[in-house]
Design a protein around this motif. Structure first.
Motif, PDB file in Angstrom:
ATOM      1  N   GLY A 119       0.819  -1.205   0.000  1.00 51.44           N
ATOM      2  CA  GLY A 119       0.000   0.000   0.000  1.00 51.44           C
ATOM      3  C   GLY A 119       0.851   1.253   0.000  1.00 51.44           C
ATOM      4  O   GLY A 119       0.524   2.238  -0.674  1.00 51.44           O
ATOM      5  N   TYR A 120       1.957   1.225   0.734  1.00 50.91           N
ATOM      6  CA  TYR A 120       2.869   2.358   0.806  1.00 50.91           C
ATOM      7  C   TYR A 120       3.470   2.663  -0.559  1.00 50.91           C
ATOM      8  O   TYR A 120       3.556   3.815  -0.986  1.00 50.91           O
ATOM      9  CB  TYR A 120       3.967   2.030   1.816  1.00 50.91           C
ATOM     10  N   VAL A 121       3.871   1.606  -1.264  1.00 44.05           N
ATOM     11  CA  VAL A 121       4.567   1.770  -2.538  1.00 44.05           C
ATOM     12  C   VAL A 121       3.632   2.098  -3.687  1.00 44.05           C
ATOM     13  O   VAL A 121       3.863   3.025  -4.457  1.00 44.05           O
ATOM     14  CB  VAL A 121       5.325   0.470  -2.862  1.00 44.05           C
ATOM     15  N   LEU A 122       2.566   1.312  -3.803  1.00 39.69           N
ATOM     16  CA  LEU A 122       1.692   1.444  -4.966  1.00 39.69           C
ATOM     17  C   LEU A 122       0.983   2.791  -5.015  1.00 39.69           C
ATOM     18  O   LEU A 122       0.599   3.256  -6.086  1.00 39.69           O
ATOM     19  CB  LEU A 122       0.653   0.318  -4.957  1.00 39.69           C
ATOM     20  N   SER A 123       0.815   3.410  -3.867  1.00 37.45           N
ATOM     21  CA  SER A 123       0.112   4.697  -3.829  1.00 37.45           C
ATOM     22  C   SER A 123       1.037   5.882  -4.050  1.00 37.45           C
ATOM     23  O   SER A 123       0.561   7.014  -4.170  1.00 37.45           O
ATOM     24  CB  SER A 123      -0.600   4.855  -2.481  1.00 37.45           C
ATOM     25  N   MET A 124       2.356   5.657  -4.124  1.00 40.22           N
ATOM     26  CA  MET A 124       3.284   6.779  -4.117  1.00 40.22           C
ATOM     27  C   MET A 124       3.113   7.695  -5.330  1.00 40.22           C
ATOM     28  O   MET A 124       2.871   8.889  -5.185  1.00 40.22           O
ATOM     29  CB  MET A 124       4.727   6.295  -4.044  1.00 40.22           C
ATOM     30  N   ARG A 125       3.238   7.164  -6.513  1.00 37.40           N
ATOM     31  CA  ARG A 125       3.146   8.009  -7.710  1.00 37.40           C
ATOM     32  C   ARG A 125       1.779   8.675  -7.837  1.00 37.40           C
ATOM     33  O   ARG A 125       1.697   9.862  -8.136  1.00 37.40           O
ATOM     34  CB  ARG A 125       3.498   7.203  -8.946  1.00 37.40           C
ATOM     35  N   PRO A 126       0.679   7.915  -7.638  1.00 37.91           N
ATOM     36  CA  PRO A 126      -0.623   8.599  -7.697  1.00 37.91           C
ATOM     37  C   PRO A 126      -0.758   9.713  -6.662  1.00 37.91           C
ATOM     38  O   PRO A 126      -1.305  10.783  -6.971  1.00 37.91           O
ATOM     39  CB  PRO A 126      -1.618   7.461  -7.421  1.00 37.91           C
ATOM     40  N   LEU A 127      -0.258   9.505  -5.441  1.00 34.22           N
ATOM     41  CA  LEU A 127      -0.366  10.538  -4.414  1.00 34.22           C
ATOM     42  C   LEU A 127       0.487  11.755  -4.746  1.00 34.22           C
ATOM     43  O   LEU A 127       0.091  12.895  -4.477  1.00 34.22           O
ATOM     44  CB  LEU A 127       0.035   9.965  -3.055  1.00 34.22           C
TER      45      LEU A 127
END
Length: 505
Positions: A148-156
């Motif tokens: 969750g930490y990684v996959l959300s990085m670019r979108p956030l």
């Protein structure tokens, strides 16, 4: 609890590896194969063997190059989380081997029970200590939070920049590539394992079909359902690798992250954070979705980290700064304790009868069926949150061996089961860990090399001796699988996505 002082580099080009799998992106580690020169007779044999050789035999001989590469790896602000993921993968390996080897002696379930339960007192079951002997489920929970930490990085990053075009491109690419990235390694490793069993007629897990053709059809029938993310029933296990049960959860958790990012994209800062908290509460206390609460909590931690880089955190967090080290230290020890939740059954009464867990048992929400995932949720979130704040812990996860395990972690996760069920099962039988199935599957191996079964539970001489062979072999196979399957799977998913794009994109 957020990571209050995250890295100062908010570049979205540095994408942390996720889950037990690695997301190889620009700027990430790439294997360094040995440099060879062409002779008059063609390419050196060493160049063909390089993908099958351990790293220490294929590194460049130039020490300066090695030093620079190591410095580049550790200069990534989130390198310590790579090490955390690698160490978690090692805990999965160690826990599965412990339970498998000791099952025949009738004490295998002791690793999943509290210290003193049923008047059994083992060093390996002490609070905190037992995490290192039966921490597999804890490790998987850490995988989910990291994902969750990684996959959300670019979108956030795109959301906080107000770049909604970039957000759309990022989500389009991520959703498309995720299935290929997760399941290609599963396909390759299980097909190789199945073929190996038929080729040498090895009796182990699973029980073989009559012919290879029948086996192939059975594999296909199982896999097509196993890899369908929206299935609503059936067994969660894949017969050809039971440990791969977490891969569909990874896939569905990824979709939960991408959906949440899209849903909250145009919210204000506070509304977005409240939305993420509300999702965690929903998955944990209203629906039986503790796994997905782990993914969303990882997204929440990343959102807070990115806001901290911009000095845009809610005021509440600034009040905690003077107590940061104390808070994170408490969270670390709480994580170790909760990560050792007794998990032999899903019977809550057994938890209440366990020393040190009676009062904690009343915290379990009604919605969570298997209580261990509730406590593992908090254990994993605490560990990921506090790692960046405790320098000694960060230093440990930045250690070269943990970094190396992080690079091969997905393959390590996928191959350790087949190694355990084939060679491992036979080695344990040979050194004295005999179970009922050995008489039928491998009678020749029983007590072939009996070694002293002395030492604390989980650290017996014969167990450690067997792992002097099994652990290096598993690590080597994981490295080969990373080079030949995992990294090409990442590149293939990227290639096919680029090929499918229209010119207007």
């Amino acid at each position: 609890m957020p990571i209050l002082h995250p890295p100062t580099d908010n570049s979205s080009s540095q994408l942390l590896n996720s889950g037990p799998e690695r997301a190889l992106e620009d700027g990430q580690w790439k294997p360094q194969f040995v440099t060879t020169t062409r002779s008059r007779h063609g390419t050196s044999l060493t160049s063909y063997m390089a993908p099958f050789l351990p790293t220490f035999l294929t590194r460049r001989t130039n020490n300066d190059n090695n030093t620079n590469e190591k410095q580049r790896s550790l200069s990534r602000p989130t390198a310590y989380l790579d090490g955390l993921r690698g160490f978690a993968a090692l805990l999965v390996y160690w826990g599965h081997n412990q339970i498998w080897a000791h099952d025949g002696g009738g004490v295998g379930n002791a690793f999943e029970l509290a210290y003193g339960y049923d008047n059994k007192y083992y060093f390996a079951c002490l609070p905190g200590i037992r995490t290192f002997f039966s921490g597999g489920h804890f490790a998987v929970s850490v995988f989910f939070v990291l994902s969750g930490y990684v996959l959300s990085m670019r979108p956030l990053v795109s959301i906080q920049d107000g770049d909604y075009v970039g957000l759309g491109k990022s989500l389009s690419s991520a959703v498309f590539r995720r299935w290929f990235r997760l399941y290609i390694p599963v396909i390759c490793t299980t097909l190789c394992y199945m073929t190996f069993l038929h080729l040498f007629q090895i009796a182990t897990v699973p029980q073989l079909q009559g012919s290879y053709r029948s086996e192939l059809w059975n594999w296909y029938a199982e896999f097509k359902n196993f890899s369908f993310p929206l299935r609503t029933g059936g067994e969660p296990w894949f017969t050809y690798n039971f440990h791969a049960w977490s891969i569909p959860v990874e896939h569905r958790g990824s979709l939960a992250i991408y959906t949440a990012v899209l849903a909250f994209a145009r919210f204000s800062r506070n509304a977005r954070l409240l939305g993420e908290v509300a999702l965690v509460v929903y998955f944990l206390y209203i629906a039986d979705g503790a796994h997905y609460a782990m993914f969303i909590s990882g997204m929440l931690l990343k959102d807070l980290d990115l806001l901290a880089v911009r000095n845009d955190l809610p005021r509440f967090f600034s009040r905690l700064n003077p107590f940061k080290t104390a808070i994170m230290t408490v969270l670390f020890y709480a994580s170790l304790y909760l990560g050792g939740v007794p998990s032999h059954t899903a019977d809550l009464q057994q938890l209440r009868d366990s020393s040190g867990w009676y009062l904690l048992s009343f915290l379990k929400p009604q919605a969570v069926f298997d209580y261990k995932w509730f406590y593992l949720f908090w254990a994993a979130v605490f560990l990921v949150a506090c790692t960046s704040q405790l320098q000694w812990l960060k230093t440990f996860f930045n250690a070269p061996f943990n970094q190396y395990l992080g690079r091969i972690s997905f393959a390590f996760y996928l191959v350790h089961g087949p190694v355990l069920w084939t060679l491992g099962d036979r080695l344990y039988a040979a050194v004295g860990f005999v179970r009922d199935s050995h008489q039928e599957n491998c009678p020749w191996w029983i007590n072939r090399l009996p070694l002293p079964n002395v030492g604390p539970l989980g650290l017996e001489i014969n167990f450690l001796a067997a792992n002097l062979i099994l652990l290096p072999l598993t690590i080597w196979l994981a490295e080969v699988t990373t080079r030949l399957v995992d990294e090409p799977a990442v590149k293939f998913s990227q290639w096919i996505y680029q090929r499918a794009l229209s010119e207007k994109s």
